[in-house]
Design an enzyme around this catalytic site. Structure first.
Site, PDB file in Angstrom:
ATOM      1  N   GLU A  47      -1.598  -9.266   3.478  1.00  0.00           N
ATOM      2  CA  GLU A  47      -1.493  -9.847   4.820  1.00  0.00           C
ATOM      3  C   GLU A  47      -2.847 -10.253   5.388  1.00  0.00           C
ATOM      4  O   GLU A  47      -2.932 -11.155   6.229  1.00  0.00           O
ATOM      5  CB  GLU A  47      -0.795  -8.874   5.780  1.00  0.00           C
ATOM      6  CG  GLU A  47      -1.558  -7.603   6.121  1.00  0.00           C
ATOM      7  CD  GLU A  47      -1.263  -6.453   5.184  1.00  0.00           C
ATOM      8  OE1 GLU A  47      -1.467  -5.290   5.598  1.00  0.00           O
ATOM      9  OE2 GLU A  47      -0.842  -6.701   4.044  1.00  0.00           O
ATOM     10  N   CYS A  95       0.838  -1.197   0.000  1.00  0.00           N
ATOM     11  CA  CYS A  95       0.000   0.000   0.000  1.00  0.00           C
ATOM     12  C   CYS A  95       0.877   1.251   0.000  1.00  0.00           C
ATOM     13  O   CYS A  95       1.432   1.608  -1.029  1.00  0.00           O
ATOM     14  CB  CYS A  95      -0.970  -0.029   1.187  1.00  0.00           C
ATOM     15  SG  CYS A  95      -2.324   1.152   1.041  1.00  0.00           S
ATOM     16  N   HIS A 152      -3.529  -5.176   0.381  1.00  0.00           N
ATOM     17  CA  HIS A 152      -2.951  -5.660   1.647  1.00  0.00           C
ATOM     18  C   HIS A 152      -3.025  -7.195   1.681  1.00  0.00           C
ATOM     19  O   HIS A 152      -3.980  -7.772   2.226  1.00  0.00           O
ATOM     20  CB  HIS A 152      -3.719  -5.090   2.838  1.00  0.00           C
ATOM     21  CG  HIS A 152      -3.484  -3.645   3.091  1.00  0.00           C
ATOM     22  ND1 HIS A 152      -2.553  -3.178   3.992  1.00  0.00           N
ATOM     23  CD2 HIS A 152      -4.056  -2.544   2.537  1.00  0.00           C
ATOM     24  CE1 HIS A 152      -2.566  -1.852   4.003  1.00  0.00           C
ATOM     25  NE2 HIS A 152      -3.468  -1.432   3.128  1.00  0.00           N
TER      26      HIS A 152
END
Length: 582
Positions: free
Chosen positions: A544, A415, A542
């Site tokens: 994750e 990001c 993102h």
């Protein structure tokens, strides 16, 4: 902005009602109620039961989107764009479910819904009060959300695990306590199980495990109309037998229902601790689910927990961020690094670097911190710059990205980290010395990162590009595509209000920064890779948030593989998940 009202409950004739496990906490905050709730979910799921989760946050915010990471930890983003408490990330990772924004209940959401109903006249002129109107809204929300499947099936779950945030006795949680008391009474004992998480401290002077804090906490809970069926006692060391007997006597809980969650080498052991103490049997007996549940099958989970303990080698990852004073600000990033490292038979050694410590100004004001930060950065095997907002530390991040680019150190930008790589290349390769993001400098003519035209510039909450969006690979043979298993597109979660300015893309590509992924319009850049570099990748999304213990995120796995010279094995990957088993 979407309505705060919960979904209508699913109706299915002849289906057994969803049963509830409530997790409360006492004595102090931060005991690990989220991990306890997640672990209970893991064990019940291993028994063959289908599980969903709800997190109750008693704060007045409607969601976690505007909260500072320093105060509340990371903001976890769901597929539907919900900005929620980080504990929902624990639930998704542990139980492997896909939750919705409605699985996170806040005081703000409840009151907003009640006020909207009052304005519409739904209460028929009655005086609107906490009891019954607010408590009824809470109960309706819980029962509606618990009926929504979160595991890809069509039927509602067998068990809903509810975590009540905060500590019993907090004034802000009182309406939720009352609503849950009413719910437990209306459902009956065989449909409601309460697990109270408490602390059993050891005083340094006497070295004795003290039960009095838990006694007081349970007494307060019972005074509010709720009696725990199980106690989950947090302690540094396993509880001795006499302590359990004392807790049983004074807390009105059978000895066999007193669980001890003591400190463990890694959190993957917590479900195993609960299994070993037969927590599932106590819950299943309480909820009358013996016909639906079998013995817990946790062989794969046990192998995962024990294999991590046996790992000898580690990999140093420099995490250059803005919120490094509170590591929970990057909880999902830390977990994704853990998943990827374990898939490569390594332990992650995260080197926390405050981005501002790398800046030239710090060399004058705090030379020791500056020197230590650069020594740590140069001693790491790879560099990761995660997401964030605001201009603090940006210069340090740009210097870290420049170091990674020039010295061919594996780099992953997420990001903001991707935008940093674009700014750095524009300044130091294209020669646009005033290149910047519109977020940091509104006056520069070279906005290589710009405000997304469709988002609000006046409201902060729920105004970003949020949730799961599709990214198309424009260059199918690129490294990132191979890490994902060479699909035509990937679906990842987003949370941003700035994007790469498409006007500068041709110049950047001519300099070697290739934009290999974009959205469906082909104008919004999603993935960048630097040519002639072992691993220099930036992603606007993102990744994750979708990483799982047995399905590590491909960009994180690529970073760890590049840091340990394993990228040559990429052709042997299956579905992009290197070294992982489904």
């Amino acid at each position: 902005m979407s309505s705060p009202s919960p979904p209508a409950p699913a109706k299915e004739e002849g289906r057994a009602p969803t049963k509830y496990v409530l997790i409360t906490g006492g004595v102090v905050s931060g005991l690990g109620k989220g991990v306890t709730a997640s672990s209970i979910g893991v064990v019940l799921k291993a028994c063959g039961l289908r599980v969903t989760c709800i997190k109750i946050d008693p704060y007045l915010n409607t969601d976690a989107g505007t909260m500072s990471p320093f105060e509340h930890g990371e903001v976890f983003v769901l597929d539907d764009g919900g900005e929620v408490d980080l504990d929902l990330g624990n639930y998704e990772r542990f139980i492997d479910v896909t939750l919705t924004r409605d699985n996170n209940i806040t005081t703000g959401k409840i009151y907003q819904s009640v006020i909207e109903k009052e304005r519409r006249g739904d209460y028929l002129g009655k005086t609107v009060q906490v009891v019954p109107h607010v408590t009824d809204e809470i109960k309706q929300w819980i029962q509606s959300v618990s009926s929504v499947p979160v595991d890809g099936q069509t039927r509602p779950a067998d068990v809903c695990v509810i975590e009540l945030g905060g500590t019993v006795g907090d004034i802000e949680s009182m309406p939720f306590i009352e609503a849950l008391r009413q719910l437990s009474f209306s459902l009956g004992k065989e449909n409601f199980c309460l697990i109270h998480v408490s602390l059993v401290p050891v005083l340094g002077v006497v070295g004795e495990q003290k039960t009095k804090p838990t006694q007081h906490s349970v007494r307060e809970l019972r005074a509010l109309g709720l009696t725990p069926d199980l106690l989950a006692c947090r302690s540094a060391q396993p509880l001795i037998g006499s302590v359990k007997e004392k807790l049983s006597q004074f807390c009105h809980v059978p000895v066999e229902n007193i669980l001890n969650i003591h400190d463990v080498p890694n959190l993957w052991h917590v479900p195993l601790i609960l299994r070993n103490q037969k927590a599932h049997e106590a819950v299943i007996k309480q909820l009358n689910l013996a016909r639906s549940a079998g013995p817990p099958e946790l062989r794969d989970w046990t192998d995962m927990a024990e294999s991590y303990d046996n790992l000898k080698n580690s990999v140093k990852v420099a995490l250059v961020g803005k919120y490094t004073n509170l590591t929970d600000s990057y909880l999902s990033v830390v977990k994704a690094l853990l998943h990827a490292s374990v898939a490569c038979s390594l332990k992650p050694s995260i080197q926390w670097i405050a981005a501002s410590d790398l800046e030239d100004a710090t060399a004058k004001t705090a030379p020791d911190a500056h020197a230590e930060a650069w020594e740590t950065l140069k001693g790491s095997s790879c560099i990761l710059i995660p997401g964030g907002f605001g201009d603090r530390g940006i210069s340090g991040m740009i210097l870290a990205a420049k170091y990674a680019r020039e010295n061919k150190v594996p780099y992953l930008g997420i990001c903001l980290g991707m935008q940093i790589s674009v700014i750095e290349m524009s300044r130091h390769v294209l020669g646009l010395v005033d290149a910047d993001s519109e977020e940091f400098n509104k006056d520069t003519p070279n906005h290589v990162v710009m405000y997304m035209p469709e988002v609000s510039k006046t409201h902060m909450g729920n105004t970003m590009r949020l949730g799961c969006r599709r990214t198309f690979f424009s260059k199918p043979d690129c490294l990132t595509s191979k890490l994902y298993g060479s699909p035509p597109h990937v679906d990842e979660r987003h949370r941003h209000r700035y994007e790469v300015n498409p006007s500068f893309v041709p110049m950047l590509e001519s300099a070697g920064l290739h934009f290999v992924g974009c959205d469906e319009s082909r104008k919004r850049m999603e993935i960048v890779e630097l040519q002639d570099h072992p691993f220099y990748v930036g992603v606007q999304f993102h990744p994750e948030f979708k990483s799982r213990p047995r399905r590590p995120s491909p960009p994180f796995t690529g970073l760890i593989m590049a840091a340990t010279k394993q990228l040559g094995t990429i052709s042997n990957t299956t579905n992009g998940y290197v070294g992982a088993s489904d």
